[in-house]
Design a protein around this motif. Structure first.
Motif, PDB file in Angstrom:
ATOM      1  N   ALA A 147      40.710  44.652  53.112  1.00 19.92           N
ATOM      2  CA  ALA A 147      39.443  43.940  53.258  1.00 19.92           C
ATOM      3  C   ALA A 147      38.511  44.382  52.139  1.00 19.92           C
ATOM      4  O   ALA A 147      38.616  45.509  51.631  1.00 19.92           O
ATOM      5  N   SER A 148      37.605  43.497  51.740  1.00 21.84           N
ATOM      6  CA  SER A 148      36.657  43.846  50.689  1.00 21.84           C
ATOM      7  C   SER A 148      35.317  43.168  50.951  1.00 21.84           C
ATOM      8  O   SER A 148      35.220  42.208  51.716  1.00 21.84           O
ATOM      9  N   PHE A 149      34.287  43.703  50.288  1.00 21.38           N
ATOM     10  CA  PHE A 149      32.934  43.168  50.431  1.00 21.38           C
ATOM     11  C   PHE A 149      32.238  43.227  49.082  1.00 21.38           C
ATOM     12  O   PHE A 149      32.274  44.252  48.390  1.00 21.38           O
ATOM     13  N   TYR A 150      31.619  42.106  48.698  1.00 19.26           N
ATOM     14  CA  TYR A 150      30.881  42.002  47.438  1.00 19.26           C
ATOM     15  C   TYR A 150      29.438  41.656  47.774  1.00 19.26           C
ATOM     16  O   TYR A 150      29.175  40.795  48.620  1.00 19.26           O
ATOM     17  N   TYR A 151      28.502  42.334  47.092  1.00 24.14           N
ATOM     18  CA  TYR A 151      27.088  42.067  47.379  1.00 24.14           C
ATOM     19  C   TYR A 151      26.253  42.188  46.116  1.00 24.14           C
ATOM     20  O   TYR A 151      26.344  43.171  45.379  1.00 24.14           O
ATOM     21  N   CYS A 152      25.451  41.155  45.858  1.00 25.80           N
ATOM     22  CA  CYS A 152      24.455  41.177  44.790  1.00 25.80           C
ATOM     23  C   CYS A 152      23.106  40.860  45.418  1.00 25.80           C
ATOM     24  O   CYS A 152      22.957  39.846  46.101  1.00 25.80           O
TER      25      CYS A 152
ATOM     26  N   VAL B  65      23.843  37.253  47.180  1.00 26.43           N
ATOM     27  CA  VAL B  65      25.201  36.730  47.261  1.00 26.43           C
ATOM     28  C   VAL B  65      26.077  37.734  48.009  1.00 26.43           C
ATOM     29  O   VAL B  65      26.113  38.919  47.659  1.00 26.43           O
ATOM     30  N   ARG B  66      26.787  37.251  49.033  1.00 26.43           N
ATOM     31  CA  ARG B  66      27.709  38.092  49.798  1.00 26.43           C
ATOM     32  C   ARG B  66      29.065  37.394  49.858  1.00 26.43           C
ATOM     33  O   ARG B  66      29.135  36.209  50.170  1.00 26.43           O
ATOM     34  N   ILE B  67      30.124  38.139  49.581  1.00 28.73           N
ATOM     35  CA  ILE B  67      31.480  37.601  49.659  1.00 28.73           C
ATOM     36  C   ILE B  67      32.328  38.568  50.482  1.00 28.73           C
ATOM     37  O   ILE B  67      32.450  39.750  50.148  1.00 28.73           O
ATOM     38  N   TYR B  68      32.915  38.051  51.553  1.00 25.21           N
ATOM     39  CA  TYR B  68      33.771  38.857  52.427  1.00 25.21           C
ATOM     40  C   TYR B  68      35.211  38.370  52.272  1.00 25.21           C
ATOM     41  O   TYR B  68      35.468  37.159  52.273  1.00 25.21           O
ATOM     42  N   THR B  69      36.158  39.282  52.164  1.00 23.93           N
ATOM     43  CA  THR B  69      37.567  38.901  52.082  1.00 23.93           C
ATOM     44  C   THR B  69      38.406  39.790  52.998  1.00 23.93           C
ATOM     45  O   THR B  69      38.063  40.960  53.229  1.00 23.93           O
ATOM     46  N   ALA B  70      39.494  39.242  53.492  1.00 20.88           N
ATOM     47  CA  ALA B  70      40.485  39.996  54.252  1.00 20.88           C
ATOM     48  C   ALA B  70      41.855  39.412  53.937  1.00 20.88           C
ATOM     49  O   ALA B  70      41.992  38.194  53.776  1.00 20.88           O
ATOM     50  N   ASP B  71      42.858  40.273  53.836  1.00 21.89           N
ATOM     51  CA  ASP B  71      44.202  39.788  53.536  1.00 21.89           C
ATOM     52  C   ASP B  71      45.236  40.725  54.141  1.00 21.89           C
ATOM     53  O   ASP B  71      44.971  41.905  54.381  1.00 21.89           O
TER      54      ASP B  71
ATOM     55  N   ALA C 119      55.687  37.421  54.800  1.00 22.63           N
ATOM     56  CA  ALA C 119      54.549  36.694  55.376  1.00 22.63           C
ATOM     57  C   ALA C 119      53.253  37.198  54.770  1.00 22.63           C
ATOM     58  O   ALA C 119      53.097  38.402  54.539  1.00 22.63           O
ATOM     59  N   ARG C 120      52.323  36.287  54.511  1.00 25.44           N
ATOM     60  CA  ARG C 120      51.030  36.656  53.947  1.00 25.44           C
ATOM     61  C   ARG C 120      49.932  35.795  54.553  1.00 25.44           C
ATOM     62  O   ARG C 120      50.172  34.663  54.975  1.00 25.44           O
ATOM     63  N   GLY C 121      48.725  36.328  54.556  1.00 26.91           N
ATOM     64  CA  GLY C 121      47.567  35.576  54.996  1.00 26.91           C
ATOM     65  C   GLY C 121      46.321  36.126  54.333  1.00 26.91           C
ATOM     66  O   GLY C 121      46.271  37.306  53.958  1.00 26.91           O
ATOM     67  N   ASN C 122      45.312  35.295  54.148  1.00 32.90           N
ATOM     68  CA  ASN C 122      44.068  35.768  53.537  1.00 32.90           C
ATOM     69  C   ASN C 122      42.920  34.858  53.933  1.00 32.90           C
ATOM     70  O   ASN C 122      43.115  33.694  54.315  1.00 32.90           O
ATOM     71  N   ILE C 123      41.722  35.383  53.848  1.00 33.57           N
ATOM     72  CA  ILE C 123      40.514  34.616  54.104  1.00 33.57           C
ATOM     73  C   ILE C 123      39.424  35.085  53.158  1.00 33.57           C
ATOM     74  O   ILE C 123      39.304  36.284  52.873  1.00 33.57           O
ATOM     75  N   VAL C 124      38.644  34.137  52.641  1.00 31.13           N
ATOM     76  CA  VAL C 124      37.489  34.422  51.782  1.00 31.13           C
ATOM     77  C   VAL C 124      36.297  33.666  52.349  1.00 31.13           C
ATOM     78  O   VAL C 124      36.400  32.458  52.613  1.00 31.13           O
ATOM     79  N   TYR C 125      35.188  34.367  52.537  1.00 34.46           N
ATOM     80  CA  TYR C 125      33.984  33.733  53.078  1.00 34.46           C
ATOM     81  C   TYR C 125      32.795  34.145  52.218  1.00 34.46           C
ATOM     82  O   TYR C 125      32.559  35.335  51.990  1.00 34.46           O
ATOM     83  N   GLY C 126      32.077  33.161  51.703  1.00 33.70           N
ATOM     84  CA  GLY C 126      30.933  33.445  50.843  1.00 33.70           C
ATOM     85  C   GLY C 126      29.639  32.982  51.459  1.00 33.70           C
ATOM     86  O   GLY C 126      29.592  31.957  52.156  1.00 33.70           O
ATOM     87  N   ASN C 127      28.566  33.723  51.222  1.00 27.55           N
ATOM     88  CA  ASN C 127      27.240  33.386  51.723  1.00 27.55           C
ATOM     89  C   ASN C 127      26.233  33.518  50.588  1.00 27.55           C
ATOM     90  O   ASN C 127      26.154  34.561  49.936  1.00 27.55           O
ATOM     91  N   LEU C 128      25.468  32.445  50.358  1.00 25.63           N
ATOM     92  CA  LEU C 128      24.442  32.431  49.317  1.00 25.63           C
ATOM     93  C   LEU C 128      23.084  32.231  49.968  1.00 25.63           C
ATOM     94  O   LEU C 128      22.841  31.207  50.614  1.00 25.63           O
ATOM     95  N   GLY C 129      22.213  33.194  49.812  1.00 20.71           N
ATOM     96  CA  GLY C 129      20.877  33.089  50.375  1.00 20.71           C
ATOM     97  C   GLY C 129      19.978  32.194  49.551  1.00 20.71           C
ATOM     98  O   GLY C 129      20.147  32.057  48.336  1.00 20.71           O
TER      99      GLY C 129
END
Length: 237
Positions: free
Chosen positions: A51-56, A77-83, A93-103
């Motif tokens: 999992a990862s988290f990006y924040y500006c 800017v916030r970006i959340y990922t999990a894989d 087998a693989r799976g991933n999700i990316v979710y971004g939020n812009l204020g």
């Protein structure tokens, strides 16, 4: 710049993000740095979960004309990922999700409509508050399942993916449903040699829906692809 990953079907997927190289006459501001955290777990053989988290804090202050966006306030800017990935002799087998939020996306959209046609920034609006992408895929090793060395190394695989760069907007913003894609891919990979893969797959994209098995309001896109990939070093280290 290229981000490269490997599918459950055993084939490289390259996603072009951008040129990545700063031009000779370009200058980047570093007023509001971004922060990234990443955590991976590999405690079970063959399993990796991450999992990862990006924040500006304020992406607007990093533009070449920060004053353009200063009056609308902070643009976080916030970006959340999990894989996750699991590999054994039978299954990949693989799976991933990316979710971004812009204020402050609505105010940002309003400012961008006022930019000059000569501006290097995109003037396409509205800019979404949220963007999302998620996928899951599985491939099976036919030779290992039947435990027969005479059977070619063939991996049938299936993949489902959903993505929408305009998943949700702020109040009074209308998102374009044509950006909403629900996609299935199925095919075969044949390892003719340990480092040589022959791949064939069929993809169907449903436009304008988030349903796994559904049809959108727009025409679907269907395609068949065949390719060859060689895995190896072309230049010695």
């Amino acid at each position: 710049m290229v981000v490269t990953g490997l599918n459950a079907n055993g084939f490289d997927r390259n996603t072009w993000i951008a040129g990545g190289k700063q031009g000779f006459f370009e200058e980047d501001n570093f007023t509001s740095p971004a922060y990234v955290a990443r955590l991976d777990y590999k405690g079970v053989p063959g399993l990796r979960v991450g999992a990862s988290f990006y924040y500006c804090v304020n992406a607007g202050s990093n533009s070449d004309k920060a004053a353009t966006y200063s009056k609308i306030g902070s643009i976080p800017v916030r970006i959340y990922t999990a894989d996750a990935q699991y590999i054994n002799k039978y299954v990949t087998a693989r799976g991933n999700i990316v979710y971004g939020n812009l204020g402050n996306s609505a105010a940002l959209s309003g400012k961008n409509t006022q930019l000059s046609n000569l501006s290097p920034y995109s003037r396409i609006t509205p800019i979404a508050k949220n963007a999302v992408s998620y996928a899951g895929e599985v491939g099976v090793n036919i030779r290992s399942i039947f435990n027969n060395s005479k059977i070619p190394v063939i991996y049938p695989f299936a993949r489902y993916e959903y993505y929408n760069p305009q998943e949700k907007g702020e109040k009074r913003q209308t998102m374009d449903k044509r950006n909403q894609v629900s996609m299935w891919t199925a095919g075969l990979n044949w390892y003719a040699l340990p480092n040589l893969v022959i791949k064939a797959d069929y993809t169907t994209r449903k436009i304008g829906t988030s349903k796994i098995f559904g049809k959108g309001r727009y025409n679907s896109e269907n395609e068949f692809a065949i390719g060859i990939a060689y895995i190896g070093w072309f230049i010695k280290k």
